[in-house]
Design an enzyme around this catalytic site. Structure first.
Site, PDB file in Angstrom:
ATOM      1  N   HIS A  30       0.883  -1.331  -0.048  1.00  0.00           N
ATOM      2  CA  HIS A  30       0.156  -0.013  -0.101  1.00  0.00           C
ATOM      3  C   HIS A  30       0.788   1.192   0.098  1.00  0.00           C
ATOM      4  CE1 HIS A  30      -3.714   2.374   1.244  1.00  0.00           C
ATOM      5  NE2 HIS A  30      -2.844   2.968   1.719  1.00  0.00           N
ATOM      6  N   GLU A  31       1.716   1.157   0.770  1.00  0.00           N
ATOM      7  CA  GLU A  31       2.600   2.361   1.053  1.00  0.00           C
ATOM      8  C   GLU A  31       3.634   2.610  -0.119  1.00  0.00           C
ATOM      9  OE1 GLU A  31       2.030   4.773   3.222  1.00  0.00           O
ATOM     10  OE2 GLU A  31       0.651   3.717   4.476  1.00  0.00           O
ATOM     11  N   HIS A  34       2.052   4.602  -2.805  1.00  0.00           N
ATOM     12  CA  HIS A  34       2.060   5.854  -2.616  1.00  0.00           C
ATOM     13  C   HIS A  34       3.355   6.357  -3.096  1.00  0.00           C
ATOM     14  CE1 HIS A  34      -1.627   6.339  -0.914  1.00  0.00           C
ATOM     15  NE2 HIS A  34      -1.516   5.716   0.434  1.00  0.00           N
TER      16      HIS A  34
END
Length: 376
Positions: A30-31, A34
Site C-alpha cells: 500500500h505504502e 504511494h
C-alpha cells in the site's frame, strides 16, 4: 477462565506470526504504491517505514530513509509537501513544494495508488485461488461424505456424486429463503422438509466417464415425532476454470462485495455513535483478525490466502472512505479545492484533518474495546 486466558486460547503463536506477515505485506505494498506514484512525479519521499513505533533499523537509498520499525501493525511514507512545514518564524504553515505543488490529478493519483494496490493484490490472489483450486458451481450439490447405515447409503448415493436437479428441476444459482439469498445447492435442505416422492438427478464420474442417474425415494421429514436425516454431508461442486475465467469471477465477486462492505462499515459507524459494543461478526478488531488468521493457519495455505484476500479488500475499501485522515478523505479535500478553484486554506485543512484523524483514532479504539470486551 479469565479474560487474558480467553484471549490466549483464541490465538496461536503461528497465527500471530502470520497475522504480522499478512498485515505487513498488505501495508508495505500500500505504502509502496504511494511512494512510487510520488517519485514518478518528481516528488521527494523523505522516509519509508515498515512497521510503526521505535525505529530498529534505517538505511538511506535513493534520497529516502528506509526504516524497519518495532511494531508490525502498519507503516507509513513521509512524502514532501503532505505535512505542514516550519516557516522562518518557527510557525507551521501550508507546504508549497512537492505534493502540495502537484495539480489535482497528480495528488489524486498519489492518494489513490495505495488503496488501488490493495485492490489489485486482492484480485490477483483471488484469481490465483480460483485458477488453482477451482470455482464452486452454486447450482450443483456435491456429496462430500455418506454416513454408514444411513438412508443415503441404502439409496446408493456415494461421496463424489453431484446432484444437478431435484424433482426434475435444475438447481438455480441462488434461491430466496425467508428473504435471504442462498446458493442453489443449499436448497437441498428445504427440499427434504417436504414429504412425498422425490427424485435426485445425479452425475457420477467414473474411470469410464460420467453417467447420469435418477435416484427415486419416498421421504418423510419426521417419523414418530423424530426428525429424519438423509445422512450426507454436501457442498458446492468445485470445477476447474481457466485464468481468464478466474480473473473475471474475481472482478465480479469484488463488485458484489462492495455493498456488503459498505453496509458493514455503516453498521460499525452506527454502533460507534451509539457506543454499542456488542459483538459484530462483520467487522473484526486486531484480536478478532488474529483469531481468524490462527484458525486459517491451522487449516491450509489456501485458507490463509482467503484471509489475505479479505484483509486487502478491507484495507482498500476502508482507506477509500471519505473521512479526513484516510486516503479517501484527502481525495475529497483535493476535489473540493479543485471545485472551488483554489485549495482550502491552511487553517481549514488543518482543522478538518485533525477532526478526521481524531475520529479515526476513536473509531479504532472503539473497535479494540469491543474486540476485547467479548472475553469479559
Amino acid at each position: 477462565m479469565n479474560a487474558l486466558q480467553g484471549i490466549a486460547a483464541a490465538l496461536t503463536p503461528m497465527g500471530l506470526i502470520w497475522t504480522a506477515v499478512l498485515l505487513s505485506v498488505a501495508t508495505f505494498l500500500h505504502e509502496l504504491a504511494h511512494y512510487a506514484l510520488a517519485r514518478a512525479q518528481g516528488v521527494p519521499v523523505r522516509s519509508f517505514s515498515v512497521g510503526m513505533g521505535p525505529v530498529m533499523l534505517r538505511r538511506s537509498w535513493q534520497g529516502t530513509e528506509w526504516r524497519l520499525s518495532l511494531l508490525p501493525i502498519g507503516g507509513y511514507v513521509e512524502i514532501e509537501g503532505m505535512a505542514p512545514e516550519e516557516g522562518p518564524d518557527g510557525q507551521l504553515r501550508a507546504p508549497t513544494r512537492g505534493f502540495a505543488a502537484l495539480p489535482a490529478v497528480g495528488k489524486i493519483a498519489v492518494l489513490l495508488a495505495g488503496p488501488l494496490m490493495n485492490l489489485l493484490l486482492a484480485l490477483g490472489l483471488m484469481t490465483t485461488l480460483f485458477a488453482s483450486q477451482g470455482m464452486p458451481a452454486l447450482d450443483r450439490a456435491r456429496i462430500e461424505s455418506v454416513n454408514s447405515g444411513s438412508r443415503a447409503e441404502a439409496l446408493g448415493l456415494r461421496a463424489g456424486d453431484v446432484i444437478t436437479a431435484i424433482d426434475g428441476r435444475k438447481l438455480p444459482e441462488t434461491v430466496q429463503t425467508d428473504g435471504a439469498p442462498l446458493a442453489g445447492w443449499e436448497s437441498l435442505r428445504s427440499t427434504l422438509e417436504v414429504a412425498g416422492q422425490h427424485v435426485f438427478t445425479v452425475l457420477r464420474r467414473g474411470t469410464e466417464g460420467t453417467e447420469t442417474l435418477q435416484v427415486r425415494f419416498d421421504w418423510r421429514p419426521t417419523v414418530d415425532g423424530r426428525r429424519q436425516l438423509l445422512g450426507i454431508r454436501y457442498g458446492p461442486d468445485v470445477q476447474p476454470v481457466s485464468v481468464p475465467t478466474a480473473f473475471a469471477a474475481s472482478v465480479s465477486n469484488t463488485a458484489q462485495a462492495v455493498p456488503q462492505v459498505l453496509r458493514a462499515f455503516g453498521n460499525l459507524f452506527g454502533r460507534f455513535l451509539t457506543l454499542d459494543i456488542s459483538r459484530d461478526e462483520n467487522v473484526s478488531g486486531p484480536i478478532g483478525t488474529a483469531e481468524i488468521v490462527s484458525r486459517a493457519a491451522a487449516l491450509s495455505p489456501w485458507a490463509l490466502l482467503q484471509v489475505a484476500i479479505m484483509l486487502n479488500l478491507s484495507l482498500a475499501f476502508f482507506n477509500l472512505i471519505p473521512i479526513p485522515g484516510l486516503d479517501g478523505g484527502r481525495i475529497l479535500l483535493v476535489l473540493l479545492g479543485a471545485l472551488k478553484g483554489r485549495p482550502l486554506t491552511f487553517s481549514q485543512e488543518q482543522a478538518i484533518n485533525f477532526a478526521g484523524f481524531a475520529f479515526v483514532m476513536l473509531l479504532m479504539l472503539f473497535v479494540v474495546v469491543r474486540d476485547v470486551s467479548r472475553f469479559f
